[in-house]
Design a protein around this motif. Structure first.
Motif, PDB file in Angstrom:
ATOM      1  N   ILE A 179     166.911  12.881  50.250  1.00  0.00           N
ATOM      2  CA  ILE A 179     167.240  12.350  48.924  1.00  0.00           C
ATOM      3  C   ILE A 179     166.097  11.470  48.449  1.00  0.00           C
ATOM      4  N   ARG A 180     165.756  11.614  47.208  1.00  0.00           N
ATOM      5  CA  ARG A 180     164.750  10.750  46.590  1.00  0.00           C
ATOM      6  C   ARG A 180     165.324  10.200  45.289  1.00  0.00           C
ATOM      7  N   SER A 181     165.151   8.912  45.071  1.00  0.00           N
ATOM      8  CA  SER A 181     165.637   8.258  43.851  1.00  0.00           C
ATOM      9  C   SER A 181     164.490   7.454  43.256  1.00  0.00           C
ATOM     10  N   LYS A 182     164.217   7.660  41.961  1.00  0.00           N
ATOM     11  CA  LYS A 182     163.047   7.044  41.320  1.00  0.00           C
ATOM     12  C   LYS A 182     163.417   6.528  39.929  1.00  0.00           C
ATOM     13  N   SER A 183     162.994   5.316  39.656  1.00  0.00           N
ATOM     14  CA  SER A 183     163.235   4.706  38.349  1.00  0.00           C
ATOM     15  C   SER A 183     162.242   5.228  37.318  1.00  0.00           C
ATOM     16  N   ARG A 184     162.696   5.327  36.078  1.00  0.00           N
ATOM     17  CA  ARG A 184     161.783   5.765  35.013  1.00  0.00           C
ATOM     18  C   ARG A 184     160.939   4.609  34.491  1.00  0.00           C
ATOM     19  N   VAL A 185     161.465   3.396  34.538  1.00  0.00           N
ATOM     20  CA  VAL A 185     160.721   2.232  34.050  1.00  0.00           C
ATOM     21  C   VAL A 185     160.808   1.115  35.081  1.00  0.00           C
ATOM     22  N   GLY A 186     159.853   0.194  35.018  1.00  0.00           N
ATOM     23  CA  GLY A 186     159.897  -1.001  35.838  1.00  0.00           C
ATOM     24  C   GLY A 186     159.085  -0.895  37.111  1.00  0.00           C
ATOM     25  N   MET A 187     158.556  -2.022  37.558  1.00  0.00           N
ATOM     26  CA  MET A 187     157.808  -2.072  38.808  1.00  0.00           C
ATOM     27  C   MET A 187     158.754  -2.158  39.999  1.00  0.00           C
ATOM     28  N   SER A 188     159.683  -3.111  39.949  1.00  0.00           N
ATOM     29  CA  SER A 188     160.656  -3.279  41.028  1.00  0.00           C
ATOM     30  C   SER A 188     162.015  -2.770  40.566  1.00  0.00           C
ATOM     31  N   ASP A 189     162.731  -2.115  41.472  1.00  0.00           N
ATOM     32  CA  ASP A 189     164.063  -1.602  41.130  1.00  0.00           C
ATOM     33  C   ASP A 189     165.175  -2.532  41.598  1.00  0.00           C
ATOM     34  N   LEU A 190     164.815  -3.702  42.136  1.00  0.00           N
ATOM     35  CA  LEU A 190     165.777  -4.680  42.667  1.00  0.00           C
ATOM     36  C   LEU A 190     166.645  -4.062  43.762  1.00  0.00           C
ATOM     37  N   GLY A 191     166.098  -3.069  44.458  1.00  0.00           N
ATOM     38  CA  GLY A 191     166.827  -2.449  45.551  1.00  0.00           C
ATOM     39  C   GLY A 191     167.816  -1.390  45.124  1.00  0.00           C
ATOM     40  N   LYS A 192     167.858  -1.071  43.825  1.00  0.00           N
ATOM     41  CA  LYS A 192     168.874  -0.162  43.305  1.00  0.00           C
ATOM     42  C   LYS A 192     168.725   1.262  43.835  1.00  0.00           C
ATOM     43  N   ASN A 193     167.485   1.759  43.947  1.00  0.00           N
ATOM     44  CA  ASN A 193     167.310   3.139  44.397  1.00  0.00           C
ATOM     45  C   ASN A 193     167.747   3.319  45.846  1.00  0.00           C
ATOM     46  N   ALA A 194     167.454   2.350  46.690  1.00  0.00           N
ATOM     47  CA  ALA A 194     167.915   2.421  48.079  1.00  0.00           C
ATOM     48  C   ALA A 194     169.439   2.370  48.137  1.00  0.00           C
ATOM     49  N   GLU A 195     170.038   1.501  47.340  1.00  0.00           N
ATOM     50  CA  GLU A 195     171.496   1.414  47.290  1.00  0.00           C
ATOM     51  C   GLU A 195     172.100   2.738  46.834  1.00  0.00           C
ATOM     52  N   ARG A 196     171.432   3.389  45.892  1.00  0.00           N
ATOM     53  CA  ARG A 196     171.933   4.663  45.366  1.00  0.00           C
ATOM     54  C   ARG A 196     171.900   5.755  46.443  1.00  0.00           C
ATOM     55  N   ILE A 197     170.820   5.789  47.211  1.00  0.00           N
ATOM     56  CA  ILE A 197     170.724   6.777  48.288  1.00  0.00           C
ATOM     57  C   ILE A 197     171.791   6.520  49.340  1.00  0.00           C
ATOM     58  N   HIS A 198     171.988   5.260  49.694  1.00  0.00           N
ATOM     59  CA  HIS A 198     173.052   4.911  50.639  1.00  0.00           C
ATOM     60  C   HIS A 198     174.414   5.379  50.121  1.00  0.00           C
ATOM     61  N   ALA A 199     174.661   5.143  48.837  1.00  0.00           N
ATOM     62  CA  ALA A 199     175.954   5.519  48.248  1.00  0.00           C
ATOM     63  C   ALA A 199     176.173   7.024  48.315  1.00  0.00           C
ATOM     64  N   LEU A 200     175.123   7.789  48.041  1.00  0.00           N
ATOM     65  CA  LEU A 200     175.255   9.240  48.081  1.00  0.00           C
ATOM     66  C   LEU A 200     175.467   9.735  49.511  1.00  0.00           C
ATOM     67  N   ILE A 201     174.735   9.187  50.465  1.00  0.00           N
ATOM     68  CA  ILE A 201     174.914   9.583  51.858  1.00  0.00           C
ATOM     69  C   ILE A 201     176.335   9.274  52.312  1.00  0.00           C
ATOM     70  N   ASP A 202     176.831   8.086  51.971  1.00  0.00           N
ATOM     71  CA  ASP A 202     178.188   7.716  52.358  1.00  0.00           C
ATOM     72  C   ASP A 202     179.221   8.660  51.733  1.00  0.00           C
ATOM     73  N   ALA A 203     178.988   9.013  50.463  1.00  0.00           N
ATOM     74  CA  ALA A 203     179.918   9.914  49.781  1.00  0.00           C
ATOM     75  C   ALA A 203     179.926  11.291  50.433  1.00  0.00           C
ATOM     76  N   ILE A 204     178.745  11.786  50.790  1.00  0.00           N
ATOM     77  CA  ILE A 204     178.648  13.094  51.459  1.00  0.00           C
ATOM     78  C   ILE A 204     179.316  13.050  52.819  1.00  0.00           C
ATOM     79  N   ASN A 205     179.030  11.998  53.584  1.00  0.00           N
ATOM     80  CA  ASN A 205     179.596  11.882  54.930  1.00  0.00           C
ATOM     81  C   ASN A 205     181.129  11.830  54.898  1.00  0.00           C
ATOM     82  N   SER A 206     181.669  11.249  53.841  1.00  0.00           N
ATOM     83  CA  SER A 206     183.126  11.128  53.743  1.00  0.00           C
ATOM     84  C   SER A 206     183.809  12.477  53.553  1.00  0.00           C
TER      85      SER A 206
END
Length: 235
Positions: A206-233
């Motif tokens: 899984i790859r998650s990338k912001s369209r704008v901004g230098m820092s994503d405040l950890g959002k892309n990593a959180e998003r990947i975690h959320a998707l992995i957890d959803a799949i695992n469930s």
């Protein structure tokens, strides 16, 4: 003084709350929006200082209900941006996160949607990879005993469950692309899921990338975690 405190605290919360929606709907550019947030913090601090002056010197004439409301507004106006700043300092200033740092999944259908995005569609590079390894060492290729078709269906269903906009789902290529829009500012971040197999196991990246901004405040990593957890469930 009571009126001044109420006005300053109201101004503070408006300067913090409104930039997000104004940017989201194209009324305000990102730079002025962040400037408004900064001034919202200043106004909130000013309101808290005025409240303190009231409590010390004008205690007999205080309306406790009005002071309470003003204090809450001012605290929120200061606290929300400061919490964002704290989060920004706790994560690396990157915006392109992938479970495969050697061969990151590539966007296909989303390329056209990012044509005008400040952050290019290409992977951000080795410096970003290095920072990700240090900050998110757990984000690696996921392995599953299920076949690729089962894994693909689970990933697609999970993306729909999370409320992301499905852009492309090509089972023959094992590729799923989606866009997630953040609530407050309406930032659009893009996700690509790649599913492969060796014959014995299925591999999910899984790859998650912001369209704008230098820092994503950890959002892309959180998003990947959320998707992995959803799949695992689903297994």
């Amino acid at each position: 003084m009571k009126t001044l405190v109420s006005l300053v605290s109201l101004l503070a919360i408006l300067l913090v709350a409104l930039p997000g929606p104004l940017y989201k709907f194209g009324i305000l550019e990102l730079g002025p929006a962040f400037t408004a947030l900064r001034f919202g913090v200043y106004a909130g601090i000013a309101a808290l200082a005025l409240i303190l002056i009231q409590l010390i010197f004008l205690r007999k004439n205080i309306s406790w209900a009005a002071v309470g409301v003003s204090a809450i507004l001012a605290i929120v106006a200061v606290g929300l941006p400061m919490s964002m700043m704290g989060k920004a300092k706790s994560v690396p200033p990157i915006h392109d996160i992938s479970t495969d740092l050697v061969n990151p999944p590539k966007f296909v259908a989303i390329v056209a949607l990012r044509a005008d995005a400040p952050n290019p569609v290409e992977y951000a590079g080795e410096e970003t990879a290095k920072q990700q390894r240090e900050a998110y060492p757990e984000l690696i290729t996921q392995k599953y005993p299920q076949d690729t078709e089962q894994l693909f269906d689970a990933a697609e269903a999970s993306i729909n469950d999370l409320g992301w906009e499905l852009v492309n789902a090509d089972k023959s290529l094992g590729l799923i692309e989606a866009t997630d829009t953040t609530g407050w500012f309406g930032f659009k971040d893009d996700v690509v899921v790649r599913i492969r197999t060796t014959g014995e196991e299925s591999y999910l990246d899984i790859r998650s990338k912001s369209r704008v901004g230098m820092s994503d405040l950890g959002k892309n990593a959180e998003r990947i975690h959320a998707l992995i957890d959803a799949i695992n469930s689903k297994f």
